[in-house]
Design a protein around this motif. Structure first.
Motif: not given
Length: 300
Positions: A41-42, A205-206, A38-39, A86, A90, A202-203
């Motif tokens: 991805m953002g 989210i994480h 997740e990190w 996305s 992911y 994603f930012t």
């Protein structure tokens, strides 16, 4: 017409190769740095979006914000950003975590079959004879690449298989959803905004400032490679090919990804190739000649 088709083929191949090399680099990050998908991805989607929109502002400043004034197109953009662009990236990372980069690629190739099915249902378009032949050859080549010729020994967990099916479906959506957008707007703009939307999602989210992984030279270089080459340029090239190719043909050429992933695994992760993997790679490469030269007679 022929020149446009060849241009589309080259774009799809280049995009697939960039995406494929991203696999072993990501696998190294997940195994050696314990980085969170997740990190990553953002960060990678955010950086890619900023890079692409920044470049678009220089090249096409008057067109950059046009899509935001068209509600119908804006809805399609968000669907593409979240359900296609996305989601496919992911699930790609999650499947790599659950298995490895080469195995992930064969599962992603199931998206080609889903594209053919969805094209038949949504557009009433049946595959051409060349596409059907290329499907068989591409899948056989991909299978040889990831099984090393032991066709019954692809050992994956149930979770990896499930994630791989999600990956394949999102890959099909990633190819089909933006087709109409690319007919109206520049690929650079569509992909750039979709990247930014995904990066923001994603930012949230994480947040990238929380649980930051150890950032040494190798880690930073790998993240930048994934963001610029494996994400921004890969998607601009591959999705840009949809201006000249059908979604089915572009999906077939995505089989260059496992070839690149396998070679990347050899170079970065110090594995070796056997004769069956080489044969598989040659079969994958042969699909470009089939799609370039064969007549496009439809199968009814």
């Amino acid at each position: 017409m022929v020149q446009n088709r060849i241009k589309g083929i080259y774009l799809a191949i280049i995009g697939s190769i960039f995406w494929g090399v991203q696999g072993p680099v990501s696998q190294w990050l997940f195994t050696d740095t314990q980085i969170a998908p997740e990190w990553l991805m953002g960060v990678k989607m955010g950086l890619s979006g900023i890079f692409l929109i920044g470049y678009a502002l220089i090249k096409q400043p008057r067109e950059v914000f046009t899509i935001w004034r068209q509600p119908k197109d804006l809805g399609r953009l968000f669907a593409f950003a979240l359900l296609g662009l996305s989601a496919v990236q992911y699930f790609y990372f999650l499947t790599i975590q659950a298995s490895n980069a080469p195995t992930t690629t064969i599962l992603q190739q199931l998206g080609t079959i889903m594209i053919i099915i969805l094209s038949l249902v949504l557009y009433r378009r049946g595959p051409s004879r060349a596409e059907l032949i290329a499907v068989v050859i591409a899948l056989l080549g991909t299978w040889l690449l990831v099984t090393k010729g032991q066709l019954t020994h692809l050992a994956i967990s149930g979770s990896a298989l499930g994630l791989g099916l999600y990956l394949a479906f999102s890959g099909a959506l990633n190819t089909l959803i933006p087709v109409k957008l690319f007919q109206k707007y520049a690929t650079l703009i569509v992909v750039g905004w979709a990247m930014l939307i995904g990066g923001v999602a994603f930012t949230i989210i994480h947040p990238f400032w929380r649980a930051v992984p150890p950032l040494n030279f190798a880690t930073v270089a790998s993240v930048l490679f994934i963001a610029i080459f494996g994400t921004a340029l890969a998607n601009v090239c591959f999705l840009g090919s949809l201006r000249y190719l059908t979604p089915t043909t572009a999906g077939l050429l995505n089989t260059f990804e496992p070839l690149a992933a396998t070679i990347g695994t050899v170079l970065f992760l110090k594995t070796s190739l056997n004769v069956w993997e080489i044969v598989g790679g040659l079969l994958v490469i042969s699909t470009v000649f089939i799609l370039s030269w064969s007549p496009k007679k439809k199968i009814s």
